[in-house]
Design a protein around this motif. Structure first.
Motif, short mmCIF file in Angstrom:
data_model
loop_
_atom_site.label_atom_id
_atom_site.label_comp_id
_atom_site.label_asym_id
_atom_site.label_seq_id
_atom_site.Cartn_x
_atom_site.Cartn_y
_atom_site.Cartn_z
N ASN A 312 2.34 -11.36 8.98
CA ASN A 312 2.34 -11.53 7.53
C ASN A 312 1.94 -10.21 6.90
OD1 ASN A 312 3.07 -14.34 6.87
ND2 ASN A 312 1.40 -14.78 8.30
N GLU A 313 2.42 -9.98 5.69
CA GLU A 313 2.23 -8.66 5.09
C GLU A 313 1.97 -8.76 3.60
OE1 GLU A 313 5.44 -5.95 6.00
OE2 GLU A 313 4.91 -4.60 4.35
N MET A 314 1.10 -7.86 3.12
CA MET A 314 0.93 -7.66 1.67
C MET A 314 1.23 -6.19 1.41
SD MET A 314 -2.42 -8.17 -0.79
CE MET A 314 -3.51 -7.04 0.05
N GLU A 315 2.04 -5.92 0.39
CA GLU A 315 2.33 -4.52 0.05
C GLU A 315 2.23 -4.34 -1.46
OE1 GLU A 315 5.44 -1.29 1.56
OE2 GLU A 315 6.40 -2.77 0.29
N TYR A 316 1.53 -3.28 -1.85
CA TYR A 316 1.40 -2.98 -3.27
C TYR A 316 2.05 -1.64 -3.60
CZ TYR A 316 -1.17 -6.59 -5.68
OH TYR A 316 -1.50 -7.76 -6.34
N ALA A 317 2.61 -1.58 -4.81
CA ALA A 317 3.21 -0.35 -5.34
C ALA A 317 2.22 0.24 -6.34
CB ALA A 317 4.52 -0.70 -6.03
N LEU A 318 1.86 1.50 -6.13
CA LEU A 318 0.82 2.13 -6.97
C LEU A 318 1.34 3.47 -7.50
CD1 LEU A 318 -1.15 1.30 -3.99
CD2 LEU A 318 -2.37 0.81 -6.12
N PRO A 319 0.73 4.00 -8.58
CA PRO A 319 1.12 5.33 -9.03
C PRO A 319 0.95 6.32 -7.88
CG PRO A 319 -0.43 4.31 -10.56
CD PRO A 319 -0.36 3.41 -9.37
N VAL A 320 1.95 7.16 -7.65
CA VAL A 320 1.98 7.95 -6.41
C VAL A 320 0.73 8.82 -6.24
CG1 VAL A 320 3.29 9.96 -7.30
CG2 VAL A 320 3.52 9.26 -4.91
N GLU A 321 0.19 9.30 -7.35
CA GLU A 321 -0.95 10.22 -7.23
C GLU A 321 -2.21 9.51 -6.71
OE1 GLU A 321 0.83 9.62 -9.91
OE2 GLU A 321 -0.46 8.70 -11.43
N SER A 322 -2.22 8.18 -6.76
CA SER A 322 -3.42 7.47 -6.31
C SER A 322 -3.39 7.18 -4.80
CB SER A 322 -3.58 6.15 -7.08
OG SER A 322 -2.51 5.28 -6.76
N GLY A 323 -2.27 7.51 -4.13
CA GLY A 323 -2.08 7.12 -2.74
C GLY A 323 -3.24 7.45 -1.81
N PRO A 324 -3.61 8.76 -1.68
CA PRO A 324 -4.66 9.11 -0.73
C PRO A 324 -5.99 8.40 -1.02
CG PRO A 324 -3.42 11.06 -1.36
CD PRO A 324 -2.94 9.95 -2.24
N GLU A 325 -6.37 8.33 -2.31
CA GLU A 325 -7.66 7.70 -2.64
C GLU A 325 -7.64 6.20 -2.31
OE1 GLU A 325 -8.79 7.99 -6.78
OE2 GLU A 325 -10.46 6.58 -6.45
N VAL A 326 -6.54 5.54 -2.67
CA VAL A 326 -6.48 4.08 -2.42
C VAL A 326 -6.49 3.81 -0.92
CG1 VAL A 326 -5.09 1.99 -2.73
CG2 VAL A 326 -5.26 3.65 -4.59
N LEU A 327 -5.72 4.60 -0.16
CA LEU A 327 -5.69 4.37 1.29
C LEU A 327 -7.08 4.55 1.89
CD1 LEU A 327 -3.94 3.68 3.74
CD2 LEU A 327 -3.76 6.13 4.15
N ASP A 328 -7.78 5.61 1.46
CA ASP A 328 -9.14 5.85 1.95
C ASP A 328 -10.05 4.67 1.63
OD1 ASP A 328 -9.80 7.96 3.50
OD2 ASP A 328 -10.06 9.39 1.85
#
Ligand code: FAD
Length: 443
Positions: A312-328
Protein backbone atom coordinates in the motif's frame (compact mmCIF):
# COMPACT_ATOMS: atom_id res chain seq x y z
CA UNK A 1 5.88 -7.60 -15.75
CA UNK A 2 4.05 -5.93 -12.96
CA UNK A 3 0.78 -7.45 -11.91
CA UNK A 4 0.83 -9.66 -15.00
CA UNK A 5 -1.30 -12.26 -13.26
CA UNK A 6 -3.58 -9.65 -11.87
CA UNK A 7 -6.93 -9.45 -13.61
CA UNK A 8 -9.51 -7.23 -12.01
CA UNK A 9 -12.19 -8.87 -14.12
CA UNK A 10 -11.36 -12.39 -12.93
CA UNK A 11 -11.50 -11.18 -9.36
CA UNK A 12 -14.83 -9.59 -10.02
CA UNK A 13 -16.43 -12.64 -11.51
CA UNK A 14 -15.14 -14.95 -8.79
CA UNK A 15 -17.58 -14.52 -5.94
CA UNK A 16 -18.62 -11.08 -7.24
CA UNK A 17 -16.14 -9.34 -4.99
CA UNK A 18 -13.92 -6.88 -6.79
CA UNK A 19 -10.51 -6.09 -5.27
CA UNK A 20 -7.82 -3.60 -6.18
CA UNK A 21 -4.17 -4.51 -6.92
CA UNK A 22 -3.05 -4.37 -3.30
CA UNK A 23 -6.09 -6.33 -2.15
CA UNK A 24 -6.86 -3.64 0.40
CA UNK A 25 -9.92 -2.12 -1.34
CA UNK A 26 -12.89 -4.28 -2.23
CA UNK A 27 -16.55 -4.00 -3.11
CA UNK A 28 -19.53 -6.11 -4.16
CA UNK A 29 -21.22 -4.16 -6.94
CA UNK A 30 -24.87 -4.89 -7.70
CA UNK A 31 -23.83 -5.27 -11.36
CA UNK A 32 -20.41 -5.59 -12.93
CA UNK A 33 -20.60 -5.16 -16.69
CA UNK A 34 -17.79 -5.57 -19.17
CA UNK A 35 -19.18 -3.80 -22.21
CA UNK A 36 -18.40 -5.11 -25.67
CA UNK A 37 -17.89 -1.70 -27.23
CA UNK A 38 -19.04 1.92 -27.38
CA UNK A 39 -22.58 1.11 -28.52
CA UNK A 40 -23.27 -1.22 -25.60
CA UNK A 41 -21.59 1.24 -23.24
CA UNK A 42 -23.98 3.94 -24.38
CA UNK A 43 -27.04 1.69 -23.88
CA UNK A 44 -25.91 0.54 -20.43
CA UNK A 45 -25.00 4.05 -19.24
CA UNK A 46 -28.21 5.63 -20.58
CA UNK A 47 -30.36 2.93 -18.91
CA UNK A 48 -28.53 3.22 -15.60
CA UNK A 49 -28.48 7.03 -15.77
CA UNK A 50 -32.22 7.30 -16.37
CA UNK A 51 -32.89 4.83 -13.54
CA UNK A 52 -30.96 7.08 -11.15
CA UNK A 53 -28.25 4.49 -10.55
CA UNK A 54 -24.68 5.24 -9.56
CA UNK A 55 -22.00 4.37 -12.14
CA UNK A 56 -18.25 3.87 -11.61
CA UNK A 57 -15.80 2.89 -14.32
CA UNK A 58 -12.81 0.80 -13.34
CA UNK A 59 -9.47 0.63 -15.14
CA UNK A 60 -6.85 -1.94 -14.08
CA UNK A 61 -7.56 -1.52 -10.36
CA UNK A 62 -4.09 -0.17 -9.61
CA UNK A 63 -5.26 2.66 -7.36
CA UNK A 64 -4.64 2.27 -3.65
CA UNK A 65 -7.58 4.51 -2.75
CA UNK A 66 -11.23 3.35 -2.91
CA UNK A 67 -11.60 5.47 -6.07
CA UNK A 68 -12.81 2.65 -8.32
CA UNK A 69 -15.27 1.03 -5.87
CA UNK A 70 -18.99 0.77 -6.42
CA UNK A 71 -21.94 -0.81 -4.64
CA UNK A 72 -24.14 -0.26 -7.66
CA UNK A 73 -22.91 -0.45 -11.28
CA UNK A 74 -19.22 -1.08 -11.98
CA UNK A 75 -18.23 -0.77 -15.64
CA UNK A 76 -15.26 -2.38 -17.32
CA UNK A 77 -14.37 -0.81 -20.68
CA UNK A 78 -11.28 -2.91 -21.39
CA UNK A 79 -12.71 -3.83 -24.81
CA UNK A 80 -12.71 -0.16 -25.83
CA UNK A 81 -9.00 -0.24 -26.47
CA UNK A 82 -6.31 0.22 -29.09
CA UNK A 83 -5.24 2.93 -31.51
CA UNK A 84 -8.18 4.56 -33.30
CA UNK A 85 -6.36 7.08 -35.51
CA UNK A 86 -2.87 8.49 -36.07
CA UNK A 87 -1.64 11.76 -37.52
CA UNK A 88 2.05 11.18 -38.08
CA UNK A 89 2.84 14.83 -38.85
CA UNK A 90 1.47 16.21 -35.61
CA UNK A 91 2.04 13.05 -33.51
CA UNK A 92 -1.62 13.13 -32.41
CA UNK A 93 -2.86 9.61 -31.67
CA UNK A 94 -6.41 8.78 -30.60
CA UNK A 95 -6.76 5.65 -28.45
CA UNK A 96 -9.60 3.82 -26.73
CA UNK A 97 -9.77 4.82 -23.08
CA UNK A 98 -9.46 1.21 -21.87
CA UNK A 99 -6.05 0.74 -23.52
CA UNK A 100 -3.43 -0.67 -21.15
CA UNK A 101 -0.26 1.48 -21.16
CA UNK A 102 1.96 -1.50 -22.07
CA UNK A 103 -0.17 -2.12 -25.19
CA UNK A 104 -0.22 1.59 -25.99
CA UNK A 105 3.58 1.71 -25.78
CA UNK A 106 3.97 -1.29 -28.09
CA UNK A 107 1.53 0.14 -30.64
CA UNK A 108 3.22 3.55 -30.55
CA UNK A 109 6.61 1.89 -30.97
CA UNK A 110 5.41 0.21 -34.18
CA UNK A 111 4.38 3.64 -35.42
CA UNK A 112 7.79 5.13 -34.55
CA UNK A 113 6.19 7.16 -31.74
CA UNK A 114 6.33 7.24 -27.95
CA UNK A 115 4.92 8.88 -24.83
CA UNK A 116 7.36 11.58 -23.67
CA UNK A 117 7.22 10.43 -20.05
CA UNK A 118 5.67 7.55 -18.13
CA UNK A 119 5.31 6.28 -14.57
CA UNK A 120 7.21 3.33 -13.19
CA UNK A 121 4.78 0.60 -14.27
CA UNK A 122 2.77 0.07 -17.47
CA UNK A 123 -0.22 -1.97 -16.28
CA UNK A 124 -2.71 0.89 -15.87
CA UNK A 125 -5.30 1.86 -18.47
CA UNK A 126 -4.78 5.25 -20.08
CA UNK A 127 -8.17 6.39 -18.65
CA UNK A 128 -7.31 5.25 -15.13
CA UNK A 129 -3.81 6.71 -15.29
CA UNK A 130 -4.87 10.19 -16.35
CA UNK A 131 -7.93 10.28 -14.06
CA UNK A 132 -5.79 10.19 -10.90
CA UNK A 133 -2.90 12.37 -12.18
CA UNK A 134 -0.42 9.54 -12.76
CA UNK A 135 3.08 10.89 -13.37
CA UNK A 136 6.66 9.84 -13.99
CA UNK A 137 9.70 11.90 -13.11
CA UNK A 138 11.43 14.82 -14.84
CA UNK A 139 11.42 18.47 -13.78
CA UNK A 140 10.58 19.73 -17.27
CA UNK A 141 7.93 17.07 -17.94
CA UNK A 142 4.34 17.21 -16.66
CA UNK A 143 2.10 14.25 -15.78
CA UNK A 144 0.55 11.90 -18.37
CA UNK A 145 -2.77 13.80 -18.49
CA UNK A 146 -0.93 16.85 -19.82
CA UNK A 147 -0.33 14.91 -23.07
CA UNK A 148 -4.07 14.93 -23.81
CA UNK A 149 -5.07 17.16 -26.70
CA UNK A 150 -8.78 16.30 -26.54
CA UNK A 151 -11.00 13.53 -25.21
CA UNK A 152 -14.39 11.91 -25.57
CA UNK A 153 -16.54 11.63 -22.47
CA UNK A 154 -19.87 9.85 -22.10
CA UNK A 155 -22.45 11.48 -19.86
CA UNK A 156 -25.29 9.86 -17.88
CA UNK A 157 -27.54 10.15 -20.96
CA UNK A 158 -25.24 7.80 -22.91
CA UNK A 159 -24.20 10.61 -25.28
CA UNK A 160 -20.55 11.34 -26.10
CA UNK A 161 -19.17 14.87 -25.83
CA UNK A 162 -15.84 15.82 -27.32
CA UNK A 163 -13.89 18.06 -24.94
CA UNK A 164 -11.37 20.22 -26.76
CA UNK A 165 -8.19 22.12 -25.92
CA UNK A 166 -8.72 25.58 -24.45
CA UNK A 167 -11.85 24.64 -22.45
CA UNK A 168 -12.31 24.24 -18.71
CA UNK A 169 -14.19 21.01 -19.48
CA UNK A 170 -11.00 19.44 -20.83
CA UNK A 171 -8.88 20.84 -17.98
CA UNK A 172 -11.33 19.24 -15.54
CA UNK A 173 -11.71 15.89 -17.32
CA UNK A 174 -7.96 15.35 -17.80
CA UNK A 175 -7.68 14.61 -14.05
CA UNK A 176 -11.31 13.94 -13.16
CA UNK A 177 -11.07 11.14 -10.55
CA UNK A 178 -13.81 9.27 -12.45
CA UNK A 179 -16.36 11.88 -11.38
CA UNK A 180 -17.40 13.50 -14.66
CA UNK A 181 -18.52 10.61 -16.87
CA UNK A 182 -17.01 7.65 -18.73
CA UNK A 183 -13.86 8.42 -20.72
CA UNK A 184 -14.29 6.68 -24.07
CA UNK A 185 -11.25 7.88 -26.05
CA UNK A 186 -8.31 10.25 -25.59
CA UNK A 187 -6.18 11.97 -28.21
CA UNK A 188 -2.57 12.07 -27.05
CA UNK A 189 0.32 14.28 -28.16
CA UNK A 190 3.09 11.76 -28.76
CA UNK A 191 6.74 12.32 -29.72
CA UNK A 192 9.08 10.47 -32.11
CA UNK A 193 10.31 7.22 -30.52
CA UNK A 194 13.52 7.64 -28.51
CA UNK A 195 15.99 5.60 -26.49
CA UNK A 196 17.02 6.23 -22.90
CA UNK A 197 20.28 5.69 -21.08
CA UNK A 198 19.51 4.68 -17.50
CA UNK A 199 22.15 4.80 -14.78
CA UNK A 200 21.41 3.46 -11.29
CA UNK A 201 23.95 4.52 -8.68
CA UNK A 202 24.06 4.52 -4.89
CA UNK A 203 24.86 7.93 -3.40
CA UNK A 204 25.17 9.42 0.02
CA UNK A 205 21.72 10.79 0.91
CA UNK A 206 23.10 14.14 2.14
CA UNK A 207 24.86 14.60 -1.19
CA UNK A 208 21.60 13.89 -3.03
CA UNK A 209 19.65 16.33 -0.88
CA UNK A 210 22.22 19.15 -1.11
CA UNK A 211 22.57 18.56 -4.88
CA UNK A 212 18.82 18.05 -5.46
CA UNK A 213 18.36 21.09 -7.78
CA UNK A 214 21.42 20.19 -9.83
CA UNK A 215 20.53 16.47 -10.11
CA UNK A 216 16.92 17.12 -11.10
CA UNK A 217 18.02 19.91 -13.46
CA UNK A 218 20.80 18.11 -15.32
CA UNK A 219 18.94 14.80 -15.85
CA UNK A 220 15.81 14.57 -17.99
CA UNK A 221 14.39 12.01 -15.56
CA UNK A 222 15.82 11.79 -12.04
CA UNK A 223 14.50 9.98 -8.98
CA UNK A 224 15.81 8.23 -5.92
CA UNK A 225 14.87 5.63 -3.33
CA UNK A 226 15.98 5.67 0.28
CA UNK A 227 15.40 3.11 3.03
CA UNK A 228 14.47 4.61 6.39
CA UNK A 229 17.25 3.95 8.95
CA UNK A 230 19.97 4.39 6.30
CA UNK A 231 21.69 7.39 4.71
CA UNK A 232 22.24 5.76 1.31
CA UNK A 233 20.05 6.62 -1.67
CA UNK A 234 19.70 4.63 -4.87
CA UNK A 235 19.58 7.27 -7.63
CA UNK A 236 18.06 6.57 -11.06
CA UNK A 237 18.97 8.93 -13.92
CA UNK A 238 17.50 8.50 -17.37
CA UNK A 239 18.54 10.61 -20.36
CA UNK A 240 17.94 10.43 -24.09
CA UNK A 241 20.75 8.90 -26.12
CA UNK A 242 21.69 7.94 -29.68
CA UNK A 243 24.15 5.30 -28.47
CA UNK A 244 23.56 1.63 -29.43
CA UNK A 245 21.08 -0.37 -27.33
CA UNK A 246 22.48 -2.18 -24.28
CA UNK A 247 19.46 -3.69 -22.51
CA UNK A 248 19.74 -4.90 -18.93
CA UNK A 249 20.26 -8.57 -18.28
CA UNK A 250 17.55 -10.41 -16.35
CA UNK A 251 19.91 -10.60 -13.37
CA UNK A 252 20.37 -6.80 -13.35
CA UNK A 253 16.65 -6.30 -13.69
CA UNK A 254 16.06 -8.61 -10.78
CA UNK A 255 18.56 -6.84 -8.55
CA UNK A 256 17.50 -3.32 -9.49
CA UNK A 257 13.76 -3.72 -9.60
CA UNK A 258 13.02 -6.62 -7.33
CA UNK A 259 15.59 -6.31 -4.57
CA UNK A 260 16.06 -2.58 -4.34
CA UNK A 261 12.90 -0.90 -5.62
CA UNK A 262 10.59 -3.52 -4.16
CA UNK A 263 12.44 -3.51 -0.88
CA UNK A 264 13.87 -6.37 1.05
CA UNK A 265 11.95 -9.08 -0.75
CA UNK A 266 8.57 -10.47 0.17
CA UNK A 267 9.84 -12.99 2.67
CA UNK A 268 12.05 -10.51 4.50
CA UNK A 269 9.22 -7.96 4.59
CA UNK A 270 6.84 -10.47 6.14
CA UNK A 271 9.55 -11.27 8.67
CA UNK A 272 10.00 -7.61 9.59
CA UNK A 273 6.24 -7.51 10.14
CA UNK A 274 6.67 -10.12 12.88
CA UNK A 275 9.91 -8.65 14.21
CA UNK A 276 9.79 -4.88 13.61
CA UNK A 277 12.96 -4.31 15.64
CA UNK A 278 14.89 -6.03 12.83
CA UNK A 279 13.97 -3.33 10.29
CA UNK A 280 16.95 -0.95 10.77
CA UNK A 281 19.43 -3.86 10.49
CA UNK A 282 17.64 -5.31 7.45
CA UNK A 283 17.48 -1.87 5.80
CA UNK A 284 21.22 -1.26 6.28
CA UNK A 285 21.94 -4.78 5.00
CA UNK A 286 19.87 -4.21 1.86
CA UNK A 287 21.88 -1.10 0.93
CA UNK A 288 24.83 -3.48 0.32
CA UNK A 289 22.94 -4.78 -2.73
CA UNK A 290 22.93 -1.31 -4.28
CA UNK A 291 25.50 -1.07 -7.02
CA UNK A 292 26.02 0.97 -10.16
CA UNK A 293 24.33 -0.42 -13.27
CA UNK A 294 23.51 0.91 -16.72
CA UNK A 295 21.05 0.22 -19.49
CA UNK A 296 20.27 1.67 -22.89
CA UNK A 297 16.91 0.69 -24.31
CA UNK A 298 13.74 1.89 -26.01
CA UNK A 299 12.13 4.52 -23.73
CA UNK A 300 9.07 2.57 -22.58
CA UNK A 301 11.18 -0.45 -21.60
CA UNK A 302 13.37 1.80 -19.47
CA UNK A 303 10.41 3.50 -17.78
CA UNK A 304 8.56 0.31 -16.80
CA UNK A 305 9.73 -1.75 -13.82
CA UNK A 306 8.89 -5.05 -12.18
CA UNK A 307 6.74 -4.76 -9.07
CA UNK A 308 6.58 -8.20 -7.55
CA UNK A 309 5.61 -7.29 -4.03
CA UNK A 310 2.11 -6.11 -3.19
CA UNK A 311 2.06 -3.02 -1.00
CA UNK A 312 0.00 0.00 0.00
CA UNK A 313 1.24 3.48 -0.76
CA UNK A 314 0.70 7.13 0.11
CA UNK A 315 2.22 9.78 -2.16
CA UNK A 316 2.10 13.54 -1.79
CA UNK A 317 2.88 16.27 -4.32
CA UNK A 318 4.71 19.22 -2.76
CA UNK A 319 6.31 22.46 -3.99
CA UNK A 320 9.61 21.26 -5.47
CA UNK A 321 11.78 23.50 -3.31
CA UNK A 322 10.48 21.82 -0.15
CA UNK A 323 11.64 18.33 -1.23
CA UNK A 324 14.89 17.92 0.75
CA UNK A 325 13.44 19.41 3.97
CA UNK A 326 10.24 17.35 3.84
CA UNK A 327 12.13 14.13 3.12
CA UNK A 328 14.48 14.80 6.04
CA UNK A 329 11.50 15.42 8.34
CA UNK A 330 9.74 12.23 7.20
CA UNK A 331 12.86 10.12 7.75
CA UNK A 332 13.44 11.70 11.18
CA UNK A 333 9.83 10.95 12.18
CA UNK A 334 9.99 7.31 11.03
CA UNK A 335 13.33 6.73 12.74
CA UNK A 336 12.51 8.77 15.89
CA UNK A 337 9.21 6.95 16.44
CA UNK A 338 10.54 3.57 15.24
CA UNK A 339 7.77 3.20 12.66
CA UNK A 340 7.90 -0.32 11.19
CA UNK A 341 8.28 0.82 7.56
CA UNK A 342 10.72 -1.44 5.76
CA UNK A 343 10.11 -0.39 2.16
CA UNK A 344 12.07 2.43 0.53
CA UNK A 345 10.73 5.97 0.17
CA UNK A 346 10.55 7.16 -3.44
CA UNK A 347 11.23 10.74 -4.47
CA UNK A 348 10.36 12.10 -7.95
CA UNK A 349 9.75 15.48 -9.62
CA UNK A 350 7.58 16.93 -12.37
CA UNK A 351 6.76 20.19 -14.11
CA UNK A 352 3.57 21.96 -13.10
CA UNK A 353 0.45 21.62 -15.28
CA UNK A 354 -2.93 23.25 -15.76
CA UNK A 355 -5.47 20.44 -15.17
CA UNK A 356 -7.84 21.97 -12.61
CA UNK A 357 -7.29 19.47 -9.80
CA UNK A 358 -3.99 17.95 -10.84
CA UNK A 359 -1.67 17.44 -7.87
CA UNK A 360 0.95 19.43 -9.78
CA UNK A 361 -1.43 22.23 -10.73
CA UNK A 362 0.49 25.45 -11.28
CA UNK A 363 3.75 24.48 -9.63
CA UNK A 364 6.91 22.45 -10.25
CA UNK A 365 6.44 19.47 -7.97
CA UNK A 366 8.32 16.96 -5.87
CA UNK A 367 6.52 13.69 -5.10
CA UNK A 368 7.37 11.79 -1.94
CA UNK A 369 5.93 8.29 -1.58
CA UNK A 370 5.89 5.95 1.42
CA UNK A 371 5.03 2.26 1.12
CA UNK A 372 3.99 -0.54 3.44
CA UNK A 373 3.81 -4.27 2.68
CA UNK A 374 0.20 -5.34 2.02
CA UNK A 375 0.16 -7.60 5.08
CA UNK A 376 1.23 -4.86 7.49
CA UNK A 377 -0.63 -2.02 9.17
CA UNK A 378 -0.06 1.34 7.54
CA UNK A 379 -2.71 3.77 8.74
CA UNK A 380 -1.24 5.15 11.99
CA UNK A 381 2.15 5.72 10.32
CA UNK A 382 0.77 7.24 7.12
CA UNK A 383 -1.47 9.54 9.17
CA UNK A 384 1.52 10.90 11.11
CA UNK A 385 3.58 11.36 7.94
CA UNK A 386 0.66 13.07 6.24
CA UNK A 387 0.77 15.79 8.92
CA UNK A 388 4.24 16.76 7.67
CA UNK A 389 3.04 16.78 4.05
CA UNK A 390 0.12 19.03 5.00
CA UNK A 391 2.39 21.49 6.80
CA UNK A 392 4.20 21.96 3.48
CA UNK A 393 1.06 22.51 1.37
CA UNK A 394 1.11 18.95 0.05
CA UNK A 395 -1.59 17.62 -2.26
CA UNK A 396 -2.37 13.87 -2.25
CA UNK A 397 -2.16 11.64 -5.34
CA UNK A 398 -5.82 10.82 -6.08
CA UNK A 399 -4.97 7.15 -6.56
CA UNK A 400 -2.79 6.72 -3.46
CA UNK A 401 -3.83 6.49 0.15
CA UNK A 402 -4.54 9.66 2.10
CA UNK A 403 -6.94 10.81 4.79
CA UNK A 404 -8.19 14.10 3.36
CA UNK A 405 -11.69 15.25 2.50
CA UNK A 406 -13.19 17.87 0.17
CA UNK A 407 -13.42 20.54 2.86
CA UNK A 408 -9.72 20.63 3.63
CA UNK A 409 -8.60 19.81 0.07
CA UNK A 410 -10.40 22.74 -1.58
CA UNK A 411 -8.00 25.48 -0.35
CA UNK A 412 -5.01 23.54 -1.77
CA UNK A 413 -6.30 23.81 -5.35
CA UNK A 414 -6.59 27.36 -6.77
CA UNK A 415 -9.11 26.26 -9.43
CA UNK A 416 -11.21 23.98 -7.22
CA UNK A 417 -14.37 26.07 -7.75
CA UNK A 418 -13.92 25.92 -11.54
CA UNK A 419 -13.67 22.14 -11.34
CA UNK A 420 -16.91 22.02 -9.36
CA UNK A 421 -18.60 24.25 -11.95
CA UNK A 422 -17.67 21.80 -14.72
CA UNK A 423 -18.83 18.90 -12.53
CA UNK A 424 -22.24 20.59 -12.04
CA UNK A 425 -22.49 21.00 -15.79
CA UNK A 426 -21.33 17.51 -16.84
CA UNK A 427 -22.77 15.42 -14.01
CA UNK A 428 -25.52 17.46 -12.34
CA UNK A 429 -27.19 14.37 -10.86
CA UNK A 430 -23.91 12.95 -9.49
CA UNK A 431 -24.40 9.69 -11.40
CA UNK A 432 -20.61 9.22 -11.39
CA UNK A 433 -20.09 9.74 -7.64
CA UNK A 434 -19.09 6.94 -5.32
CA UNK A 435 -18.13 7.16 -1.63
CA UNK A 436 -14.56 8.21 -2.45
CA UNK A 437 -15.67 10.90 -4.90
CA UNK A 438 -18.13 12.22 -2.29
CA UNK A 439 -15.39 12.27 0.33
CA UNK A 440 -12.70 14.03 -1.72
CA UNK A 441 -14.79 16.18 -4.08
CA UNK A 442 -17.95 16.70 -2.02
CA UNK A 443 -21.62 16.03 -2.82
C1 FAD B 1 2.57 -1.02 -8.54
C2 FAD B 1 2.00 0.36 -8.82
C3 FAD B 1 2.83 1.32 -9.37
C4 FAD B 1 2.35 2.61 -9.62
N1 FAD B 1 3.19 3.54 -10.16
C5 FAD B 1 2.76 4.82 -10.34
C6 FAD B 1 3.62 5.82 -10.87
O1 FAD B 1 4.75 5.57 -11.26
N2 FAD B 1 3.15 7.09 -10.93
C7 FAD B 1 1.89 7.43 -10.50
O2 FAD B 1 1.54 8.62 -10.53
N3 FAD B 1 1.03 6.49 -10.05
C8 FAD B 1 1.45 5.20 -9.96
N4 FAD B 1 0.56 4.24 -9.50
C9 FAD B 1 -0.84 4.61 -9.28
C10 FAD B 1 -1.67 4.36 -10.55
O3 FAD B 1 -1.03 4.84 -11.70
C11 FAD B 1 -3.01 5.11 -10.47
O4 FAD B 1 -3.68 4.78 -9.30
C12 FAD B 1 -3.90 4.85 -11.70
O5 FAD B 1 -5.07 5.60 -11.56
C13 FAD B 1 -4.27 3.38 -11.87
O6 FAD B 1 -4.85 3.20 -13.16
P1 FAD B 1 -5.91 2.04 -13.39
O7 FAD B 1 -6.09 1.86 -14.85
O8 FAD B 1 -5.56 0.87 -12.59
O9 FAD B 1 -7.23 2.76 -12.82
P2 FAD B 1 -8.16 2.37 -11.58
O10 FAD B 1 -7.33 2.34 -10.37
O11 FAD B 1 -8.97 1.19 -11.90
O12 FAD B 1 -9.09 3.67 -11.55
C14 FAD B 1 -8.54 4.92 -11.23
C15 FAD B 1 -9.58 6.02 -11.43
O13 FAD B 1 -9.84 6.18 -12.81
C16 FAD B 1 -11.24 6.11 -13.03
N5 FAD B 1 -11.46 5.55 -14.36
C17 FAD B 1 -10.92 4.43 -14.88
N6 FAD B 1 -11.34 4.27 -16.14
C18 FAD B 1 -12.17 5.30 -16.41
C19 FAD B 1 -12.92 5.70 -17.54
N7 FAD B 1 -12.91 5.01 -18.69
N8 FAD B 1 -13.67 6.83 -17.46
C20 FAD B 1 -13.69 7.57 -16.33
N9 FAD B 1 -13.00 7.23 -15.23
C21 FAD B 1 -12.24 6.12 -15.28
C22 FAD B 1 -11.76 5.23 -11.91
O14 FAD B 1 -13.14 5.39 -11.69
C23 FAD B 1 -10.91 5.74 -10.76
O15 FAD B 1 -11.44 6.95 -10.28
C24 FAD B 1 1.00 2.93 -9.28
C25 FAD B 1 0.16 1.95 -8.74
C26 FAD B 1 0.66 0.67 -8.52
C27 FAD B 1 -0.25 -0.38 -7.93
Amino acid sequence: MVGENYDARKLASSGRTWKNWSGHQSCRPRDFIRVSGVRELSEVVAAAGSAGRQITTVGSGHSFTPTALSNDLLLDISRIAGVISVDRDSGLVEVGAGTILADLNRELDHLGLAMPNLGDIDRQTIAGAVSTGTHGTGISLPNISAQIESLKLMGADGEIRELKAGTDELLAARVGVGSLGVLVAVTLRTVPAFNLHRVDAPMDLDEVLSGFDRLTGENEHFEFFVFPYTRTALTLSRNRTDRPLAPRSDADRFLGDVVIENGLGDFALRLTGRFPSSIPTMARYSTHFMSQSEQIDVSHRVFANYRTIRFNEMEYALPVESGPEVLDRVLALIEGESFPLAMPIECRVSAGDDALISQAHGRPTVYIAVHQHQTMEYEPYFREIEKIFREHDGRPHWGKLHFRSAEDLAPSFPRWADFQKVRDELDPDRTFSNDYVKRVLGD
